[in-house]
Design an enzyme around this catalytic site. Structure first.
Site, short mmCIF file in Angstrom:
data_model
loop_
_atom_site.label_atom_id
_atom_site.label_comp_id
_atom_site.label_asym_id
_atom_site.label_seq_id
_atom_site.Cartn_x
_atom_site.Cartn_y
_atom_site.Cartn_z
N ILE A 111 -5.31 -14.47 10.46
CA ILE A 111 -4.74 -15.95 10.78
C ILE A 111 -3.95 -16.01 11.95
CG2 ILE A 111 -4.61 -16.48 8.26
CD1 ILE A 111 -1.76 -15.76 8.15
N HIS A 127 -10.41 -17.30 6.74
CA HIS A 127 -9.12 -17.28 5.82
C HIS A 127 -8.04 -18.28 6.50
CE1 HIS A 127 -9.82 -13.33 3.52
NE2 HIS A 127 -10.80 -14.35 3.23
N THR A 220 -10.95 -3.55 8.24
CA THR A 220 -10.95 -4.25 7.17
C THR A 220 -11.53 -3.20 5.94
OG1 THR A 220 -11.66 -6.20 5.79
CG2 THR A 220 -13.22 -5.12 7.22
N1 APR Z 1 -7.58 0.22 13.82
C1 APR Z 1 -8.61 -0.27 12.97
N2 APR Z 1 -8.50 -0.21 11.73
C2 APR Z 1 -7.07 -0.47 11.06
C3 APR Z 1 -5.89 0.18 11.85
C4 APR Z 1 -6.33 0.23 13.36
N3 APR Z 1 -5.14 0.52 14.27
N4 APR Z 1 -4.95 0.38 11.05
C5 APR Z 1 -5.39 0.05 9.75
N5 APR Z 1 -6.61 -0.13 9.82
C6 APR Z 1 -7.63 -0.36 8.73
C7 APR Z 1 -7.16 0.13 7.45
O1 APR Z 1 -7.80 1.66 7.19
C8 APR Z 1 -7.80 -0.79 6.51
O2 APR Z 1 -9.26 -0.26 6.12
O3 APR Z 1 -7.48 -1.65 8.36
C9 APR Z 1 -7.84 -1.96 7.04
C10 APR Z 1 -6.65 -2.91 6.63
O4 APR Z 1 -7.25 -3.48 5.29
P1 APR Z 1 -6.33 -4.43 4.53
O5 APR Z 1 -4.86 -4.31 4.57
O6 APR Z 1 -6.89 -4.73 3.09
O7 APR Z 1 -6.74 -5.80 5.25
P2 APR Z 1 -7.82 -6.78 5.33
O8 APR Z 1 -9.10 -5.93 5.03
O9 APR Z 1 -7.86 -7.60 6.27
O10 APR Z 1 -7.51 -7.50 3.91
C11 APR Z 1 -8.69 -8.93 3.64
O11 APR Z 1 -7.01 -9.54 2.09
O12 APR Z 1 -4.98 -9.87 1.06
C12 APR Z 1 -6.22 -10.65 1.78
O13 APR Z 1 -6.20 -12.42 2.88
C13 APR Z 1 -5.76 -11.04 3.14
O14 APR Z 1 -7.42 -11.50 4.87
C14 APR Z 1 -6.64 -10.53 4.01
C15 APR Z 1 -7.66 -10.00 3.11
#
Ligand code: APR
Length: 272
Positions: A111, A127, A220
């Site tokens: 976001i 989102h 993600t």
């Molecule tokens: N580069 C690449 N990936 C990374 C880095 C980095 N520097 N640091 C962390 N990660 C990875 C982690 O290993 C993990 O797989 O980013 C991912 C983060 O996962 P989440 O914290 O679950 O975030 P996200 O997948 O975007 O969550 C999806 O969940 O709560 C809801 O609305 C919220 O949009 C969000 C959705």
């Protein structure tokens, strides 16, 4: 310590990216981690400090407003301040560079608008966006905030974390993004748990996934549906799926490491 990046995997991924006709980049919080915005589920991530069962739903937020306004102010500040202070990182810029060479659709769960600020021109925010303010039912856009406006709001919310009358001061601080104005009630254009995904972005994202021949899944955990289905739709349509993440593998190729390190190397290998 991450294993050194597999050079062979990087070569293959670069070949797929170079040969691709239509690319989708599916991004999550990890792509903005190196811009200083916490992820949600990593150690020390957002949901470890603010339980999603309270803070990831509108009803939970309203309950927190009455029961624990200072904690709510801390939550709102933890969301807004890192976004307001963030700048695009090399990952966002590398993705924008691909978009200058061939059709790229960015489908982001984030976001923070960092893809757009890095130069990506087709960005689908499934989102929503912290910078968009909409009517209560989400159907009418009310205003788009600037980064400096968001910074000012973050500072006022920070002050509402302390002292008395926290709720009253919090409501005044967030009034530009949430509250009741002369044209009725308004709120941030965010998709919380239980909400339908943002339209037309979600329908356009599904179409792009089904028509692409290469999908980069960047940062993600792939845990939140239906957005997390995007890579599977692309795969089913015959696309090559390349995952870029230090912690989570998947897809046909996993480039293990931080997005801000891997994506510039991938783009250089593909196009230079
Ligand atoms: N580069 C690449 N990936 C990374 C880095 C980095 N520097 N640091 C962390 N990660 C990875 C982690 O290993 C993990 O797989 O980013 C991912 C983060 O996962 P989440 O914290 O679950 O975030 P996200 O997948 O975007 O969550 C999806 O969940 O709560 C809801 O609305 C919220 O949009 C969000 C959705």
């Amino acid at each position: 310590m991450n294993a050194p990046l597999d050079n062979e995997a990087l070569n293959i991924a670069a070949w797929h990216l170079r040969e691709a006709k239509r690319v989708v980049v599916f991004s999550g919080a990890g792509v903005s981690a190196e811009s200083g915005i916490p992820t949600f589920r990593d150690d020390g991530g957002f949901w470890t400090e603010f339980p999603p069962e309270i803070y990831a739903t509108w009803n939970g937020i309203l309950r927190a407003a009455t029961k624990e306004p200072r904690r709510l102010a801390a939550f709102v500040h933890a969301v807004i301040a890192p976004i307001a202070d963030a700048e695009p990182n090399p990952a966002h810029r590398a993705i924008a560079e691909v978009g200058r060479r061939k059709p790229v659709t960015v489908v982001t769960q984030n976001i923070d608008r960092l893809h757009q600020r890095a130069g990506s021109t087709r960005v689908l925010e499934v989102h929503g966006s912290m910078y968009e303010v909409v009517s209560l039912n989400g159907k009418k856009s009310k205003r788009t905030l600037t980064q400096s406006q968001l910074k000012r709001i973050a500072e006022r919310v920070r002050r509402a974390k302390y002292g008395v009358l926290s709720l009253a001061r919090l409501l005044v601080a967030i009034r530009p993004i949430a509250g009741v104005g002369i044209t009725g009630a308004h709120r941030p254009n965010l998709v919380l748990f239980g909400d339908s995904l943002a339209e037309p972005d979600w329908s356009d994202a599904l179409k792009a996934a089904k028509e692409c021949d290469c999908l980069l899944s960047v940062g993600t955990s792939g845990l939140v549906l239906p957005a997390a289905m995007i890579p599977a739709y692309a795969k089913d349509a015959g696309a090559n799926v390349i995952t870029i993440d230090p912690g989570e593998g998947g897809g046909d190729i996993w480039l293990r490491g931080k997005a801000g390190d891997i994506l510039p190397r991938l783009v250089a290998r593909a196009f230079d």
